[in-house]
Design a protein around this motif. Structure first.
Motif, PDB file in Angstrom:
ATOM      1  N   ASN A   8     -87.336 -23.212 -48.045  1.00 21.08           N
ATOM      2  CA  ASN A   8     -87.692 -23.534 -46.995  1.00 21.08           C
ATOM      3  C   ASN A   8     -87.823 -24.985 -46.801  1.00 21.08           C
ATOM      4  O   ASN A   8     -88.347 -25.584 -45.680  1.00 21.08           O
ATOM      5  N   THR A   9     -87.295 -25.824 -47.530  1.00 18.13           N
ATOM      6  CA  THR A   9     -87.529 -27.344 -47.577  1.00 18.13           C
ATOM      7  C   THR A   9     -86.179 -27.968 -47.567  1.00 18.13           C
ATOM      8  O   THR A   9     -85.335 -27.244 -47.630  1.00 18.13           O
ATOM      9  N   VAL A  10     -86.088 -28.951 -46.942  1.00 13.07           N
ATOM     10  CA  VAL A  10     -84.847 -30.138 -46.861  1.00 13.07           C
ATOM     11  C   VAL A  10     -85.043 -31.031 -48.092  1.00 13.07           C
ATOM     12  O   VAL A  10     -86.027 -31.768 -48.298  1.00 13.07           O
ATOM     13  N   ALA A  11     -83.895 -31.010 -48.741  1.00 13.52           N
ATOM     14  CA  ALA A  11     -83.712 -32.012 -50.090  1.00 13.52           C
ATOM     15  C   ALA A  11     -83.783 -33.551 -49.600  1.00 13.52           C
ATOM     16  O   ALA A  11     -84.315 -34.135 -50.589  1.00 13.52           O
ATOM     17  N   TRP A  27     -91.870 -21.917 -37.818  1.00 17.00           N
ATOM     18  CA  TRP A  27     -91.654 -23.180 -36.951  1.00 17.00           C
ATOM     19  C   TRP A  27     -90.858 -24.254 -37.945  1.00 17.00           C
ATOM     20  O   TRP A  27     -90.600 -25.157 -37.604  1.00 17.00           O
ATOM     21  N   ARG A  28     -91.002 -24.268 -39.110  1.00 16.39           N
ATOM     22  CA  ARG A  28     -90.519 -25.313 -40.086  1.00 16.39           C
ATOM     23  C   ARG A  28     -89.369 -25.697 -40.002  1.00 16.39           C
ATOM     24  O   ARG A  28     -88.811 -26.939 -39.953  1.00 16.39           O
ATOM     25  N   PRO A  29     -88.072 -24.690 -39.916  1.00 18.70           N
ATOM     26  CA  PRO A  29     -86.741 -25.057 -39.618  1.00 18.70           C
ATOM     27  C   PRO A  29     -86.511 -25.803 -38.385  1.00 18.70           C
ATOM     28  O   PRO A  29     -85.767 -26.782 -38.552  1.00 18.70           O
ATOM     29  N   PHE A  30     -87.172 -25.464 -37.177  1.00 16.61           N
ATOM     30  CA  PHE A  30     -87.091 -26.385 -36.086  1.00 16.61           C
ATOM     31  C   PHE A  30     -87.737 -27.815 -36.236  1.00 16.61           C
ATOM     32  O   PHE A  30     -87.210 -28.674 -35.720  1.00 16.61           O
ATOM     33  N   ALA A  31     -88.959 -27.832 -36.788  1.00 15.53           N
ATOM     34  CA  ALA A  31     -89.409 -29.237 -37.161  1.00 15.53           C
ATOM     35  C   ALA A  31     -88.582 -30.011 -37.862  1.00 15.53           C
ATOM     36  O   ALA A  31     -88.423 -31.168 -37.744  1.00 15.53           O
ATOM     37  N   GLN A  32     -87.774 -29.512 -38.889  1.00 14.42           N
ATOM     38  CA  GLN A  32     -86.727 -29.941 -39.600  1.00 14.42           C
ATOM     39  C   GLN A  32     -85.737 -30.392 -38.819  1.00 14.42           C
ATOM     40  O   GLN A  32     -85.015 -31.681 -39.178  1.00 14.42           O
ATOM     41  N   LEU A  33     -85.172 -29.798 -37.929  1.00 10.89           N
ATOM     42  CA  LEU A  33     -84.188 -30.054 -37.099  1.00 10.89           C
ATOM     43  C   LEU A  33     -84.403 -31.382 -36.416  1.00 10.89           C
ATOM     44  O   LEU A  33     -83.678 -32.257 -36.131  1.00 10.89           O
TER      45      LEU A  33
END
Length: 313
Positions: A8-11, A27-33
């Motif tokens: 669930n993290t971004v490299a 919520w994490r993917p949207f915060a990452q977007l």
């Protein structure tokens, strides 16, 4: 603090950032977007806005930039940077899936559906639009005019070796907006500041693009990092020299005093340091130098604020 789930993290995000460790998993993917795990982007979008407000404040005889304007630009920068990144990820979702650094992003990894990303982008853009509506009609119109440049940017790396120039045109728009909200119009000084901000953006994003130079070559995408290759250091020096010269022209046109020039000197010294330290084959150094432009922007802003204060005495 919880241990982040690698799935669930971004490299390409900093390890252990607050998005990965504090936000609920949904919520994490949207915060990452929105790149909330990488604040450097909204800092770089914000600085031209704040430079322009501070420089205009000195001309207007105000001792300090209006804190309400600074706050509005901060909110707008975070929202519109998020909307821009979400839009970029929507357009580039298939390309991102082919690049090691970006394939873990929410869209190519499948953690966010396309329709969810579109809805989220619209919500972010609405926040930015609500901020824009707090300004005068001229500034609102000026802000809306930037959307054309923003819309075409993600496609430029497919058709040109100079997409950083288009990014600069979009990312530097705040150099016009800050002056506009103070004076409800434009003059030569903010136009010169805009040119300087564009050149600065092309320079720092060229440094950033060297991280993806090999992947971009494999899939046929253009960048100034690929265009100039071994000549990237001289190109970077030209960009930063133009940035300093144009910002200096803006200071002269605004009749800036000593502290504005001192801020510009500090800004120039920081950019020279980046040119000296630049190594196109060292990805970690490129990322560090890119991120250091937050401090470069702060130096110039501090000089403009001090100049406005001294001029009002």
């Amino acid at each position: 603090m919880s241990e982040p789930d690698p799935s669930n993290t971004v490299a390409d995000a900093p390890r252990g950032n607050w998005v990965d460790t504090l936000l609920p998993p949904r919520w994490r993917p949207f915060a990452q977007l929105a790149r909330l795990d990488r604040p450097i982007g909204w800092w770089l979008l914000l600085w031209p806005c704040w430079w322009s407000v501070a420089l205009a404040s000195g001309v207007a005889g105000r001792p300090l930039p209006d804190p309400v304007l600074l706050l509005l630009f901060l909110v707008g920068a975070v929202a519109m940077r998020g909307a821009g990144c979400t839009y970029n990820d929507i357009v580039d979702r298939h390309i991102d899936a082919r690049v090691a650094r970006t394939r873990s992003r929410p869209l190519p990894s499948g953690r966010v559906k396309l329709r969810e990303a579109i809805a989220f982008m619209v919500a972010e853009a609405m926040v930015g639009f609500l901020v824009l509506l707090q300004f005068d009609l001229f500034s609102v119109t000026l802000g809306i005019a930037s959307l054309g440049v923003v819309a075409v940017y993600p496609f430029m790396k497919r058709v040109t070796g100079y997409p950083q120039l288009v990014l600069g045109l979009a990312f530097s728009w705040g150099a016009l907006m800050g002056w506009s909200v103070v004076f409800q119009g434009l003059s030569a000084a903010p136009l010169a500041l805009y040119v300087g901000a564009v050149a600065w953006t092309v320079g720092y994003d060229t440094i950033y693009a060297h991280q993806d130079r090999e992947d971009d070559a494999l899939i046929g995408l253009g960048s100034t990092a690929r265009t100039f290759g071994e000549q990237s250091r001289p190109f970077l020096a030209v960009c930063y020299t133009l940035a300093v010269a144009a910002v200096g022209t803006a200071v002269a046109l605004a009749h800036g005093h000593v502290f504005a020039w001192l801020g510009l000197a500090g800004f120039a010294a920081h950019l020279a340091y980046q040119v000296i330290r630049f190594d196109m084959d060292d990805g970690e150094r490129c990322l560090t130098l890119f991120r250091s432009n937050r401090e470069a922007g702060l130096i110039l802003f501090t000089g403009f604020v001090a100049d406005a204060l001294i001029r009002s005495l």
